[in-house]
Motif scaffolding. Structure first.
Motif, PDB file in Angstrom:
ATOM      1  N   UNK A 109       0.801  -1.237   0.000  1.00 45.07           N
ATOM      2  CA  UNK A 109       0.000   0.000   0.000  1.00 45.07           C
ATOM      3  C   UNK A 109       0.827   1.277   0.000  1.00 45.07           C
ATOM      4  N   UNK A 110       2.009   1.213   0.620  1.00 45.13           N
ATOM      5  CA  UNK A 110       2.812   2.437   0.775  1.00 45.13           C
ATOM      6  C   UNK A 110       3.031   3.138  -0.558  1.00 45.13           C
ATOM      7  N   UNK A 111       3.156   2.349  -1.613  1.00 41.24           N
ATOM      8  CA  UNK A 111       3.437   2.919  -2.932  1.00 41.24           C
ATOM      9  C   UNK A 111       2.283   2.647  -3.900  1.00 41.24           C
ATOM     10  N   UNK A 112       1.112   2.357  -3.322  1.00 38.00           N
ATOM     11  CA  UNK A 112      -0.070   2.063  -4.139  1.00 38.00           C
ATOM     12  C   UNK A 112      -0.514   3.246  -4.980  1.00 38.00           C
ATOM     13  N   UNK A 113      -0.156   4.466  -4.530  1.00 34.42           N
ATOM     14  CA  UNK A 113      -0.606   5.646  -5.288  1.00 34.42           C
ATOM     15  C   UNK A 113       0.206   5.860  -6.569  1.00 34.42           C
ATOM     16  N   UNK A 114       1.347   5.219  -6.679  1.00 35.54           N
ATOM     17  CA  UNK A 114       2.207   5.483  -7.844  1.00 35.54           C
ATOM     18  C   UNK A 114       1.512   5.147  -9.180  1.00 35.54           C
ATOM     19  N   UNK A 115       0.925   3.947  -9.323  1.00 35.12           N
ATOM     20  CA  UNK A 115       0.243   3.670 -10.605  1.00 35.12           C
ATOM     21  C   UNK A 115      -0.867   4.690 -10.889  1.00 35.12           C
ATOM     22  N   UNK A 116      -1.542   5.114  -9.821  1.00 39.54           N
ATOM     23  CA  UNK A 116      -2.613   6.098  -9.991  1.00 39.54           C
ATOM     24  C   UNK A 116      -2.046   7.438 -10.463  1.00 39.54           C
ATOM     25  N   UNK A 117      -0.981   7.891  -9.825  1.00 41.28           N
ATOM     26  CA  UNK A 117      -0.382   9.190 -10.198  1.00 41.28           C
ATOM     27  C   UNK A 117       0.061   9.173 -11.664  1.00 41.28           C
ATOM     28  N   UNK A 118       0.606   8.032 -12.096  1.00 39.23           N
ATOM     29  CA  UNK A 118       1.055   7.945 -13.489  1.00 39.23           C
ATOM     30  C   UNK A 118      -0.121   8.027 -14.458  1.00 39.23           C
ATOM     31  N   UNK A 119      -1.250   7.419 -14.066  1.00 33.80           N
ATOM     32  CA  UNK A 119      -2.434   7.446 -14.940  1.00 33.80           C
ATOM     33  C   UNK A 119      -3.105   8.816 -14.910  1.00 33.80           C
ATOM     34  N   UNK A 120      -3.220   9.365 -13.706  1.00 34.66           N
ATOM     35  CA  UNK A 120      -3.982  10.610 -13.561  1.00 34.66           C
ATOM     36  C   UNK A 120      -3.213  11.819 -14.082  1.00 34.66           C
ATOM     37  N   UNK A 121      -1.896  11.763 -13.998  1.00 39.11           N
ATOM     38  CA  UNK A 121      -1.064  12.887 -14.466  1.00 39.11           C
ATOM     39  C   UNK A 121      -0.051  12.369 -15.486  1.00 39.11           C
ATOM     40  N   UNK A 122      -0.521  12.043 -16.692  1.00 42.93           N
ATOM     41  CA  UNK A 122       0.377  11.424 -17.678  1.00 42.93           C
ATOM     42  C   UNK A 122       1.596  12.316 -17.929  1.00 42.93           C
ATOM     43  N   UNK A 123       2.743  11.663 -18.049  1.00 42.34           N
ATOM     44  CA  UNK A 123       3.999  12.384 -18.258  1.00 42.34           C
ATOM     45  C   UNK A 123       4.717  11.687 -19.410  1.00 42.34           C
ATOM     46  N   UNK A 124       5.095  12.481 -20.390  1.00 44.34           N
ATOM     47  CA  UNK A 124       5.746  11.938 -21.593  1.00 44.34           C
ATOM     48  C   UNK A 124       6.939  11.038 -21.217  1.00 44.34           C
ATOM     49  N   UNK A 125       7.656  11.443 -20.163  1.00 43.06           N
ATOM     50  CA  UNK A 125       8.852  10.687 -19.761  1.00 43.06           C
ATOM     51  C   UNK A 125       8.505   9.215 -19.453  1.00 43.06           C
TER      52      UNK A 125
END
Ligand code: ADP
Length: 441
Positions: A109-125
């Protein structure tokens, strides 16, 4: 293929449980598979921060986390805010270092938000980065009150949930990750059936084939009784009987137990929690004295269980029961190396590492037939499994164990068999690699 692992812990840098063992060993097995693993950990102020995982060329990066002391990890609010910030920092750090992962492998859970952040705030990198979330313990979900995230540092997460009261980092991770795994095939089935899903059955069901169970391995460079520098006497297949006997005698002396080869020593090294079956052990504890069996417990955890266990630190119980309430790597290893049997009466067990360690050190596991315990212990062949974590079933398994203890040739046959078991990471690392390859097409 670049695979970035990120988690709350990684042995030997920082370890509080099995997650640490896994994050510190799976990447090592991946090096042989044309994978370049990188590990990103929280830059906890209380840990040493080597640039490489010891004895490997695996790079470790440390992303900032707003925590000052280890005790703050036990403060839900602080820890939730800290890991929301850390999750964002992992992405910024990778970008800053120009490490573009093919797979961003998030653990728990500690890093569960990472996949969400990548989807919600798409970054070209990160356009080609795919995410995997591994559930090491689905019961711990990082449930967070949304107002806690109303800080400037967690604004990005707060924005996504401003109409919600509560969120679960793990659930958001499950929904957003490209694929989700857990740490044994049996536990994956338990989760799918719902009984072991802790409320996340529907979220898991939606993943369909993107949810699989891959069993954890054991790192035999770390868990090897022949080379372990923390145990009193090293041993291998050939010197097993003698090595175990001396370690046992030394443990009995060290812990002020009655010293005799005849009393079977039952070890238990675990978080003291309901999950690990501590209430059941407490229910059965008098039996150890009555039946001349020795019980050595090493653990930390729920205060109520610590207090209950402390009641057995008296003169009456001293020859039979040893209660050790600390996190002590050296004593843990001595217990594995000395015990005749090892108790794991868990209510559920996603994988469990202690049964594999116990086997490697010649202690016969007695365990509930759940999750990874069912996948790694062969009943009456490499251990004693019991159907349900109840007094009746546990007692029945203990009786089977005692019968074998009285039949020494049989006991030694089983014990020797334990050391021949191979739970090394190779096969599981290949399974992860297959899933990664499918993900990146
Ligand atoms: P968990 O669910 O707690 O992660 P695992 O069986 O997967 O359980 O792994 C537990 C790991 O933590 C093992 O390496 C075990 O030896 C270690 N461990 C647990 N409690 C202690 C303790 N009190 N002292 C030292 N090591 C411990």
């Amino acid at each position: 293929m670049i695979v970035v692992h990120t988690a709350f812990e990684c042995a030997p840098i920082y370890k509080t449980g099995g997650l640490g063992d896994v994050v510190g060993s799976l990447p090592k097995a991946q090096v042989h598979l044309d994978i370049t693993p990188v590990i990103v950990l929280p830059a906890y102020p209380w840990i040493k921060k080597p640039a490489l995982l010891p004895d490997t060329g695996i790079q470790i990066l440390y992303a900032p986390i707003p925590l000052r002391e280890e005790s703050e990890l036990h403060n839900s609010r602080r820890a939730r805010i800290a890991f929301a910030v850390f999750s964002q920092n992992v992405l910024s750090l990778l970008k800053e270092k120009e490490i573009r992962p093919d797979i961003l492998h998030c653990h728990d859970w500690h890093v569960g938000l990472i996949p969400l952040l990548l989807k919600a705030y798409p970054d070209e990198f990160f356009a080609t980065t795919r995410t995997m979330l591994t559930l090491h313990n689905i019961a711990f979900q990082g449930n967070t009150s949304v107002p806690w995230l109303r800080h400037s540092a967690t604004k990005r997460v707060h924005e996504l949930f401003s109409t919600h009261k509560k969120i679960s980092y793990l659930k958001e991770g499950i929904k957003a990750a490209d694929t989700v795994t857990t740490v044994s095939p049996t536990h994956a089935r338990e989760i799918k059936k719902g009984g072991g899903a802790f409320g996340l059955k529907d979220a898991i069901a939606k993943k369909g084939k993107q949810f699989v169970g891959i069993i954890n391995g054991l790192d035999y460079t770390i868990w090897n009784p022949h080379a372990d520098t923390l145990i009193p006497v090293n041993f291998n297949q050939k010197t097993l009987a003698h090595g175990k006997a001396v370690n046992k005698m030394l443990l009995q002396k060290k812990l002020y137990l009655g010293v005799s080869a005849d009393f079977p020593v039952f070890g238990l090294v675990a978080r003291l929690s309901t999950q690990k079956g501590i209430p059941l052990v407490l229910e059965m504890i008098e039996q150890f004295l009555e039946r001349q069996m020795q019980l050595v417990i090493l653990g930390t955890g729920d205060k109520k269980y610590e207090l209950e266990l402390l009641k057995y630190k008296t003169e009456k119980y001293a020859p039979w029961i040893s209660i050790n309430l600390s996190f002590d790597e050296k004593l843990a290893r001595h217990i594995y190396a000395a015990a005749d049997f090892f108790l794991i009466p868990s209510q559920y067990e996603p994988c469990g590492l202690t049964q594999m360690i116990a086997m490697a050190y010649g202690a016969i596991p007695i365990a509930t037939k759940v999750g990874g315990l069912a996948d790694t212990i062969k009943n009456n062949v490499t251990g004693f499994l019991f159907k349900e974590p109840t007094h009746k079933h546990f007692d029945e398994a203990l009786n089977r164990a005692l019968l074998v203890w009285q039949d020494k040739p049989m006991y030694h046959t089983i014990q020797k068999r334990l050391l021949r078991q191979d739970f090394s990471w190779d096969k599981s690392a290949e399974k992860y690699a297959e899933v990664y390859k499918r993900l990146i097409g």
